[in-house]
Design a protein around this motif. Structure first.
Motif, PDB file in Angstrom:
ATOM      1  N   UNK A  79      53.733  82.678 117.957  1.00  0.00           N
ATOM      2  CA  UNK A  79      53.832  82.346 116.537  1.00  0.00           C
ATOM      3  C   UNK A  79      54.547  81.001 116.444  1.00  0.00           C
ATOM      4  N   UNK A  80      53.968  80.084 115.673  1.00  0.00           N
ATOM      5  CA  UNK A  80      54.597  78.773 115.499  1.00  0.00           C
ATOM      6  C   UNK A  80      55.866  78.907 114.656  1.00  0.00           C
ATOM      7  N   UNK A  81      56.958  78.314 115.145  1.00  0.00           N
ATOM      8  CA  UNK A  81      58.236  78.352 114.439  1.00  0.00           C
ATOM      9  C   UNK A  81      59.043  77.113 114.782  1.00  0.00           C
ATOM     10  N   UNK A  82      59.300  76.287 113.779  1.00  0.00           N
ATOM     11  CA  UNK A  82      60.157  75.114 113.923  1.00  0.00           C
ATOM     12  C   UNK A  82      61.432  75.409 113.138  1.00  0.00           C
ATOM     13  N   UNK A  83      62.519  75.649 113.840  1.00  0.00           N
ATOM     14  CA  UNK A  83      63.773  76.020 113.184  1.00  0.00           C
ATOM     15  C   UNK A  83      64.398  74.887 112.372  1.00  0.00           C
ATOM     16  N   UNK A  84      63.875  73.686 112.496  1.00  0.00           N
ATOM     17  CA  UNK A  84      64.372  72.562 111.699  1.00  0.00           C
ATOM     18  C   UNK A  84      63.639  72.472 110.362  1.00  0.00           C
ATOM     19  N   UNK A  85      62.844  73.484 110.036  1.00  0.00           N
ATOM     20  CA  UNK A  85      62.091  73.517 108.785  1.00  0.00           C
ATOM     21  C   UNK A  85      62.122  74.927 108.211  1.00  0.00           C
ATOM     22  N   UNK A  86      62.782  75.089 107.067  1.00  0.00           N
ATOM     23  CA  UNK A  86      62.831  76.409 106.447  1.00  0.00           C
ATOM     24  C   UNK A  86      61.436  76.859 106.002  1.00  0.00           C
ATOM     25  N   UNK A  87      60.563  75.919 105.699  1.00  0.00           N
ATOM     26  CA  UNK A  87      59.179  76.252 105.356  1.00  0.00           C
ATOM     27  C   UNK A  87      58.480  76.884 106.570  1.00  0.00           C
ATOM     28  N   UNK A  88      58.729  76.330 107.749  1.00  0.00           N
ATOM     29  CA  UNK A  88      58.156  76.885 108.970  1.00  0.00           C
ATOM     30  C   UNK A  88      58.737  78.270 109.260  1.00  0.00           C
ATOM     31  N   UNK A  89      60.023  78.445 109.024  1.00  0.00           N
ATOM     32  CA  UNK A  89      60.662  79.747 109.219  1.00  0.00           C
ATOM     33  C   UNK A  89      60.017  80.781 108.298  1.00  0.00           C
ATOM     34  N   UNK A  90      59.788  80.405 107.056  1.00  0.00           N
ATOM     35  CA  UNK A  90      59.165  81.306 106.097  1.00  0.00           C
ATOM     36  C   UNK A  90      57.735  81.661 106.520  1.00  0.00           C
ATOM     37  N   UNK A  91      56.964  80.661 106.988  1.00  0.00           N
ATOM     38  CA  UNK A  91      55.586  80.923 107.446  1.00  0.00           C
ATOM     39  C   UNK A  91      55.583  81.877 108.643  1.00  0.00           C
ATOM     40  N   UNK A  92      56.514  81.650 109.580  1.00  0.00           N
ATOM     41  CA  UNK A  92      56.585  82.520 110.760  1.00  0.00           C
ATOM     42  C   UNK A  92      56.957  83.945 110.354  1.00  0.00           C
ATOM     43  N   UNK A  93      57.915  84.080 109.446  1.00  0.00           N
ATOM     44  CA  UNK A  93      58.309  85.409 108.967  1.00  0.00           C
ATOM     45  C   UNK A  93      57.129  86.098 108.275  1.00  0.00           C
ATOM     46  N   UNK A  94      56.402  85.350 107.460  1.00  0.00           N
ATOM     47  CA  UNK A  94      55.227  85.910 106.787  1.00  0.00           C
ATOM     48  C   UNK A  94      54.193  86.395 107.808  1.00  0.00           C
ATOM     49  N   UNK A  95      53.979  85.605 108.866  1.00  0.00           N
ATOM     50  CA  UNK A  95      53.018  85.979 109.909  1.00  0.00           C
ATOM     51  C   UNK A  95      53.460  87.260 110.611  1.00  0.00           C
ATOM     52  N   UNK A  96      54.729  87.362 110.934  1.00  0.00           N
ATOM     53  CA  UNK A  96      55.229  88.567 111.600  1.00  0.00           C
ATOM     54  C   UNK A  96      55.105  89.781 110.695  1.00  0.00           C
ATOM     55  N   UNK A  97      55.397  89.615 109.424  1.00  0.00           N
ATOM     56  CA  UNK A  97      55.250  90.723 108.476  1.00  0.00           C
ATOM     57  C   UNK A  97      53.778  91.111 108.308  1.00  0.00           C
ATOM     58  N   UNK A  98      52.894  90.105 108.275  1.00  0.00           N
ATOM     59  CA  UNK A  98      51.465  90.356 108.149  1.00  0.00           C
ATOM     60  C   UNK A  98      50.946  91.199 109.311  1.00  0.00           C
ATOM     61  N   UNK A  99      51.500  90.974 110.510  1.00  0.00           N
ATOM     62  CA  UNK A  99      51.081  91.738 111.683  1.00  0.00           C
ATOM     63  C   UNK A  99      51.418  93.219 111.529  1.00  0.00           C
ATOM     64  N   UNK A 100      52.427  93.518 110.735  1.00  0.00           N
ATOM     65  CA  UNK A 100      52.760  94.906 110.428  1.00  0.00           C
ATOM     66  C   UNK A 100      53.266  95.733 111.590  1.00  0.00           C
ATOM     67  N   UNK A 101      53.826  95.096 112.586  1.00  0.00           N
ATOM     68  CA  UNK A 101      54.352  95.816 113.754  1.00  0.00           C
ATOM     69  C   UNK A 101      55.861  95.602 113.826  1.00  0.00           C
ATOM     70  N   UNK A 102      56.581  96.674 113.982  1.00  0.00           N
ATOM     71  CA  UNK A 102      58.044  96.588 114.065  1.00  0.00           C
ATOM     72  C   UNK A 102      58.481  95.870 115.332  1.00  0.00           C
ATOM     73  N   UNK A 103      59.641  95.246 115.245  1.00  0.00           N
ATOM     74  CA  UNK A 103      60.275  94.628 116.410  1.00  0.00           C
ATOM     75  C   UNK A 103      61.441  95.512 116.827  1.00  0.00           C
TER      76      UNK A 103
END
Length: 136
Positions: A79-103
């Motif tokens: 999953x793409x994640x650039x920690x220097x961008x809160x927009x990227x953090x939000x997109x990565x979180x959305x992708x992980x939630x979309x996958x619907x699998x617990x960590x």
């Protein structure tokens, strides 16, 4: 009795005898160094790994060196994640939630240290924004 580990302990020593089958682990910063080694040993012990990196092509190259037999069949979901961008953090979180699998485990490996003075995409000091705002 618990095992004692120190600065020279290897990942394989730490996980000796541990079966991670059925565990889903998120590891940030899997394009080099400790992130790649962490992924290698987690997969070797049966974990399903989701890795993040700001440069997915670099992560794929690094992981292909560790998993050459899986070059065309990824051992790790990326999953793409650039920690220097809160927009990227939000997109990565959305992708992980979309996958619907617990960590089961999150290993927050990515970050910066002793970097030149600079700002994140959102205007925060680089080290503070990357390590503390995006990483929490």
């Amino acid at each position: 009795m618990a095992k004692a580990f120190g600065e020279e302990s290897t990942t394989d020593e730490v996980l000796d005898g541990v079966d991670l089958s059925g565990k889903r682990v998120l590891v940030t910063g899997v394009s080099a160094g400790l992130g790649v080694e962490t992924v290698r040993t987690l997969v070797a012990h049966g974990a399903s790994v989701v890795g993040t990196a700001r440069d997915l092509a670099k992560a794929r190259r690094a992981l292909a060196e560790v998993f050459p037999q899986k070059a065309n069949d990824a051992a790790v979901d990326l999953v793409e994640l650039n920690l220097a961008s809160l927009k990227s953090v939000s997109r990565a979180a959305d992708e992980l939630l979309r996958q619907g699998k617990a960590l089961d485990v999150i290993i927050a490996n990515a970050g910066v240290m002793a970097c030149p003075q600079g700002k994140t995409e959102d205007g925060f000091e680089t080290q503070f924004g990357t390590n503390h705002l995006a990483g929490c």
